[in-house]
Design a protein around this motif. Structure first.
Motif, PDB file in Angstrom:
ATOM      1  N   GLN A  96       1.703   2.786  -3.397  1.00 48.06           N
ATOM      2  CA  GLN A  96       0.648   3.570  -4.035  1.00 48.06           C
ATOM      3  C   GLN A  96       0.835   5.066  -3.784  1.00 48.06           C
ATOM      4  O   GLN A  96       0.453   5.898  -4.611  1.00 48.06           O
ATOM      5  N   LEU A 156       1.140  -0.774 -10.171  1.00 51.43           N
ATOM      6  CA  LEU A 156       1.265   0.592  -9.650  1.00 51.43           C
ATOM      7  C   LEU A 156       2.379   1.350 -10.362  1.00 51.43           C
ATOM      8  O   LEU A 156       2.248   2.542 -10.658  1.00 51.43           O
ATOM      9  N   SER A 183       0.824  -1.216   0.000  1.00 54.05           N
ATOM     10  CA  SER A 183       0.000   0.000   0.000  1.00 54.05           C
ATOM     11  C   SER A 183       0.858   1.267   0.000  1.00 54.05           C
ATOM     12  O   SER A 183       0.430   2.312  -0.507  1.00 54.05           O
ATOM     13  N   ARG A 226       0.839  -6.484  -8.246  1.00 58.41           N
ATOM     14  CA  ARG A 226       0.262  -5.196  -7.848  1.00 58.41           C
ATOM     15  C   ARG A 226       1.332  -4.102  -7.879  1.00 58.41           C
ATOM     16  O   ARG A 226       1.070  -2.980  -8.324  1.00 58.41           O
TER      17      ARG A 226
END
Length: 619
Positions: free
Chosen positions: A159, A205, A156, A201
């Motif tokens: 991001q 990103l 996270s 992921r």
């Protein structure tokens, strides 16, 4: 034909008020000489006035004449460029350059080769066909290194991080996974490693932020994460040192091939792969390697090149679209003939790394001359963190800025003879697999911002953080970024960790000043504590701030744990606090207990002294 030779009347008062002379043809010669005389009088008058106002100009008259000559020569050279285009920008640049010459002349720089010279000597300042005043210092790829062998962030966090890197001018990411990758050989993977879903992921990103991902996997040295395990002990070059693989062991290539396939498969859109190969400290020492060198009549250099070539050739044959990169340090000791004979340039592109401000002396002309004759292009590598000490927890931004400045000077020096394809801004998280953590990524982010933004500037002499960097970091006082122990009051992702690290640095600095004080050195030493023998007033003075330091450390620990929870897992938090906070807390607690014991004393023994635990009654 001059006006006054005409038959018609010419009134001199049009040019010189106060005169009213009418000239006819028969008197033209007389008037001509009269005009010359008047002009000479006027010139003498102006020279006299100029001498009164600025005597220095008269004394420097020869310099001004020289200036005019040099200016004329310079403008002639500039006109060569004007033939390319006559755009408004070129004309503006020409006027600006003339202004620089005049300004330098006033400062006493007349004749300086740095200012005026031939077209070739000033071509670095001359605009290209697509002229832009803000041409960046480095036009190649700007790749940010993420070292995941320590303190891997939660997915996270990327991001929030990747848009910042992209906004600062970054074009890609060099991700060094080490044991954070989900290999098919599960024992190579850390228990808190990323999953395949996490990797995809991260790549997604990066793609959303126009950042190309270049995976890095070590294939020669720095393979501690594999060689530390009992299962792979037999692959070590030196049995007691789990760092370098034996290139002559058949099992070595098989395990490396599997790791490469795993990583490349999960990075289908990558154009490059980095295979490490730096700091191969142990080579040609095991019995298998000795036998191989004897059989093939190889030197250790040949053995090194053979292993790198096998790995690179495997990648090129199975994944022909990939370009293979390696660190260059092992190539530096090879001669030109050895490099050419190995044909290594057909297989890899070297990444020349150096993390100090003295790179121009450490990477001499001979190196670049050699590389220019072997490799069509090279990459370079600087550092934005993790290169000033294995136990550092705050980043020296000024040091890293000077490293980048030195690189840009070097690039400018050799760009005519060698192609610099890109720069990797490395950010090391450990010095090797066994080392403790150094600066965390959020702590080093201001340094990354300052240095990445610097590469997009046009002024190599720029000092301090650029407006671009401080704006993206959301800092109230950007200048404070350059000083150790000063907060710039920023609000970038992870800034609370950055603030806590600065507070810890200041606390350590204050404690050191306390221990350097005369009252501490004279009355609160290990001897004083052991003997329980000291002056209470001096001890009170020496430890006056001890209680405050203990409380400050408790607050720092609480705040850093809260801040790290959003970005790191519990294992990273535990390791960082165990490394940097708990030892300091133990030290403070011991000093506090010693202080309390000494201050509780109300009488003291006769000399000679004996330790308190060895003292008999009555002594």
């Amino acid at each position: 034909m001059y006006p006054w030779t005409k038959r018609s009347t010419f009134k001199v008062r049009d040019k010189f008020p106060g005169f009213n002379i009418c000239c006819y043809r028969g008197r033209a010669q007389t008037v001509f000489f009269g005009m010359i005389l008047m002009m000479m009088v006027l010139i003498l008058y102006r020279i006299a006035a100029s001498e009164t106002e600025s005597p220095k100009v008269t004394r420097d008259n020869k310099k001004l004449l020289a200036l005019e000559k040099m200016k004329k020569r310079t403008m002639e050279n500039i006109n060569e460029v004007m033939e390319i285009t006559q755009s408004f920008e070129h004309l503006a640049w020409q006027k600006e350059y003339e202004g620089k010459i005049i300004s330098a002349a006033k400062k006493g720089l007349l004749g300086s080769h740095r200012l005026v010279g031939s077209y070739n000597s000033i071509k670095g300042d001359i605009p290209s066909k697509n002229w832009n005043k803000n041409i960046p210092l480095f036009n190649g790829q700007r790749i940010v290194h993420l070292d995941l062998k320590g303190a891997p962030p939660k997915v996270s966090y990327y991001q929030e991080l990747f848009p910042i890197i992209s906004s600062l001018g970054g074009t890609g990411l060099l991700i060094e996974y080490e044991d954070m990758f989900p290999y098919r050989h599960v024992d190579l993977t850390a228990r808190n490693a990323y999953s395949k879903k996490d990797i995809l992921r991260i790549i997604e990103l990066a793609s959303h932020n126009n950042l190309e991902v270049i995976p890095l996997i070590q294939t020669f040295g720095h393979l501690e994460f594999m060689l530390k395990l009992k299962k792979y002990k037999h692959l070590r070059e030196v049995s007691q040192y789990p760092q370098v693989v034996c290139p002559s062991n058949n099992g070595t290539f098989n395990i490396i091939k599997d790791m490469l396939d795993d990583i490349i498969t999960l990075h289908p859109s990558s154009s490059y792969i980095h295979i490490g190969c730096d700091e191969v400290y142990y080579l040609g020492e095991c019995s298998k390697c000795v036998d191989m060198m004897l059989k093939e009549r190889w030197t250790k250099k040949n053995l090194f090149l053979h292993h790198v070539s096998i790995i690179a050739r495997y990648i090129k044959q199975k994944y022909p679209s990939l370009t293979v990169l390696t660190w260059d340090d092992e190539f530096r000791q090879l001669t030109l003939d050895e490099l050419i004979a190995s044909q290594i340039s057909r297989l890899i592109e070297p990444v020349v790394w150096k993390y100090t401000p003295e790179i121009e002396a450490q990477l001499p002309f001979s190196l670049w001359d050699k590389y220019s004759k072997v490799f069509p292009a090279v990459w370079i590598a600087s550092a934005f963190k993790g290169a000033t000490g294995s136990d550092k927890y705050i980043t020296d931004i000024y040091y890293h800025l000077e490293n980048h400045r030195a690189w840009m000077r070097l690039v400018k020096t050799y760009s005519d003879s060698i192609v610099f394809k890109g720069i990797f801004l490395t950010g090391w998280q450990r010095y090797d697999h066994f080392a403790i953590l150094c600066e965390l990524l959020p702590v080093g982010l201001p340094s990354l911002a300052v240095n990445l933004a610097f590469l997009t500037l046009s002024n190599i002499d720029a000092t301090g953080p650029s407006e671009k960097a401080t704006s993206i970091l959301k800092c109230e006082n950007g200048v404070s970024l350059m000083g150790s122990g000063t907060s710039a009051h920023c609000t970038f992702p992870g800034s609370l960790i950055y603030d806590a690290a600065i507070r810890l640095y200041n606390l350590n600095s204050n404690m050191q000043r306390m221990m350097d004080d005369s009252s501490f050195k004279g009355w609160f030493t290990e001897y004083n504590i052991q003997m329980m023998f000291s002056s209470k007033s001096h001890v009170e003075q020496a430890t006056a701030d001890l209680d405050r330091y203990k409380m400050e450390l408790l607050y720092i620990e609480k705040d850093v744990i809260a801040a790290m929870t959003d970005i790191y897992d519990s294992a990273t938090i535990s390791e960082w606090t165990s490394t940097f906070i708990k030892p300091l807390n133990t030290k403070l607690q011991k000093l506090w207990e010693a202080k309390e014991k000494i201050l509780s004393k109300d009488d003291w023994p006769r000399r000679p002294l004996t330790p308190i635990f060895d003292r008999r009654p009555g002594l």
